[in-house]
Scaffold this motif. Structure first.
Motif, PDB file in Angstrom:
ATOM      1  N   PHE A  36      43.839  41.021  39.317  1.00  0.00           N
ATOM      2  CA  PHE A  36      42.664  41.310  38.507  1.00  0.00           C
ATOM      3  C   PHE A  36      43.017  41.124  37.033  1.00  0.00           C
ATOM      4  O   PHE A  36      44.063  41.568  36.574  1.00  0.00           O
ATOM      5  N   HIS A  37      42.122  40.476  36.277  1.00  0.00           N
ATOM      6  CA  HIS A  37      42.305  40.297  34.841  1.00  0.00           C
ATOM      7  C   HIS A  37      40.988  40.581  34.125  1.00  0.00           C
ATOM      8  O   HIS A  37      39.905  40.472  34.714  1.00  0.00           O
ATOM      9  N   GLY A  56      36.826  40.861  35.888  1.00  0.00           N
ATOM     10  CA  GLY A  56      35.821  41.917  35.967  1.00  0.00           C
ATOM     11  C   GLY A  56      35.391  42.419  34.615  1.00  0.00           C
ATOM     12  O   GLY A  56      36.109  42.287  33.622  1.00  0.00           O
ATOM     13  N   GLY A  57      34.222  43.006  34.604  1.00  0.00           N
ATOM     14  CA  GLY A  57      33.668  43.595  33.392  1.00  0.00           C
ATOM     15  C   GLY A  57      32.181  43.825  33.566  1.00  0.00           C
ATOM     16  O   GLY A  57      31.687  43.951  34.689  1.00  0.00           O
ATOM     17  N   VAL A 100      30.623  43.905  37.378  1.00  0.00           N
ATOM     18  CA  VAL A 100      30.754  42.807  38.325  1.00  0.00           C
ATOM     19  C   VAL A 100      32.219  42.377  38.361  1.00  0.00           C
ATOM     20  O   VAL A 100      32.945  42.519  37.377  1.00  0.00           O
ATOM     21  N   VAL A 101      32.636  41.894  39.520  1.00  0.00           N
ATOM     22  CA  VAL A 101      33.964  41.299  39.677  1.00  0.00           C
ATOM     23  C   VAL A 101      33.759  39.942  40.323  1.00  0.00           C
ATOM     24  O   VAL A 101      33.063  39.824  41.332  1.00  0.00           O
ATOM     25  N   ALA A 114      34.201  31.563  42.878  1.00  0.00           N
ATOM     26  CA  ALA A 114      33.951  31.229  44.275  1.00  0.00           C
ATOM     27  C   ALA A 114      33.222  32.376  44.961  1.00  0.00           C
ATOM     28  O   ALA A 114      32.482  32.171  45.919  1.00  0.00           O
ATOM     29  N   GLU A 115      33.445  33.602  44.460  1.00  0.00           N
ATOM     30  CA  GLU A 115      32.791  34.802  44.998  1.00  0.00           C
ATOM     31  C   GLU A 115      32.427  35.723  43.847  1.00  0.00           C
ATOM     32  O   GLU A 115      33.143  35.788  42.851  1.00  0.00           O
ATOM     33  N   VAL A 116      31.316  36.445  43.992  1.00  0.00           N
ATOM     34  CA  VAL A 116      30.895  37.433  43.006  1.00  0.00           C
ATOM     35  C   VAL A 116      30.604  38.727  43.751  1.00  0.00           C
ATOM     36  O   VAL A 116      29.860  38.738  44.732  1.00  0.00           O
ATOM     37  N   PHE A 117      31.218  39.814  43.269  1.00  0.00           N
ATOM     38  CA  PHE A 117      31.036  41.132  43.874  1.00  0.00           C
ATOM     39  C   PHE A 117      30.361  42.033  42.856  1.00  0.00           C
ATOM     40  O   PHE A 117      30.786  42.111  41.709  1.00  0.00           O
ATOM     41  N   ALA A 118      29.289  42.717  43.272  1.00  0.00           N
ATOM     42  CA  ALA A 118      28.611  43.670  42.394  1.00  0.00           C
ATOM     43  C   ALA A 118      28.961  45.070  42.856  1.00  0.00           C
ATOM     44  O   ALA A 118      29.222  45.300  44.037  1.00  0.00           O
ATOM     45  N   LYS A 119      28.983  45.998  41.916  1.00  0.00           N
ATOM     46  CA  LYS A 119      29.293  47.379  42.286  1.00  0.00           C
ATOM     47  C   LYS A 119      28.180  47.942  43.162  1.00  0.00           C
ATOM     48  O   LYS A 119      27.042  47.498  43.105  1.00  0.00           O
ATOM     49  N   HIS A 120      28.508  48.962  43.948  1.00  0.00           N
ATOM     50  CA  HIS A 120      27.533  49.443  44.917  1.00  0.00           C
ATOM     51  C   HIS A 120      26.566  50.469  44.373  1.00  0.00           C
ATOM     52  O   HIS A 120      25.504  50.680  44.925  1.00  0.00           O
ATOM     53  N   ASP A 121      26.892  51.182  43.308  1.00  0.00           N
ATOM     54  CA  ASP A 121      25.932  52.075  42.664  1.00  0.00           C
ATOM     55  C   ASP A 121      26.382  52.344  41.236  1.00  0.00           C
ATOM     56  O   ASP A 121      27.403  51.863  40.794  1.00  0.00           O
TER      57      ASP A 121
END
Length: 153
Positions: A36-37, A56-57, A100-101, A114-121
């Motif tokens: 992670f950076h 992330g940020g 987001v990460v 290639a992938e985007v992850f959003a926080k769950h709450d």
């Protein structure tokens, strides 16, 4: 073959087999390891240019531009920002101003996700992202929105 030579041959064979197995496991582990950076680390040139990593940020307000399934947006850690390009469908929880990460590689100054992850709450942020935001906040004289554990202040 003498018993002593037979034992030495078996020991050498076992040592060789263990060495090969260890090398294969370490190689597989290394190729699947993703670090992670933060945008600040990217601006400082601390990221690997030839390897996949996670960035992330917070999604910068007003930065999301959509063109079909291709999305361009900017992620910030309140000190520095990085442009991200993603081709695909974003998670439902993806919003401007939220955490987001993204996983991908740097290419020509743009992070190709290639992938985007959003926080769950609203109460969670990956600890690494929260820590990066907390470290960057004093540089811009702002109170960080999250403590070191990923909880809102």
């Amino acid at each position: 073959m003498k018993p002593r030579n037979r034992r030495l041959a078996l020991a050498a064979g076992a040592l060789t087999a263990v060495s090969v197995a260890t090398a294969l496991v370490l190689n597989a582990f290394r190729s699947n390891l993703v670090f992670f950076h933060s945008p600040t680390q990217i601006a400082a040139g601390e990221v690997p240019l030839d390897r996949t990593f996670r960035l992330g940020g917070l999604v910068q307000a007003g930065s999301v531009k959509r063109d079909g399934v291709e999305v361009d947006f900017v992620v910030t850690d309140l000190a520095h920002s990085t442009a991200i390009r993603y081709r695909g469908i974003l998670p439902d929880l993806f919003k401007e101003g939220k955490g987001v990460v993204a996983q991908g590689r740097m290419a020509s100054g743009v992070f190709m996700a290639a992938e985007v992850f959003a926080k769950h709450d609203e109460n969670y942020m990956p600890p690494e992202a929260a820590e990066a935001l907390a470290r960057a906040a004093p540089m811009v004289d702002k109170q960080p929105p999250f403590d070191g554990q990923g909880r809102p202040r």
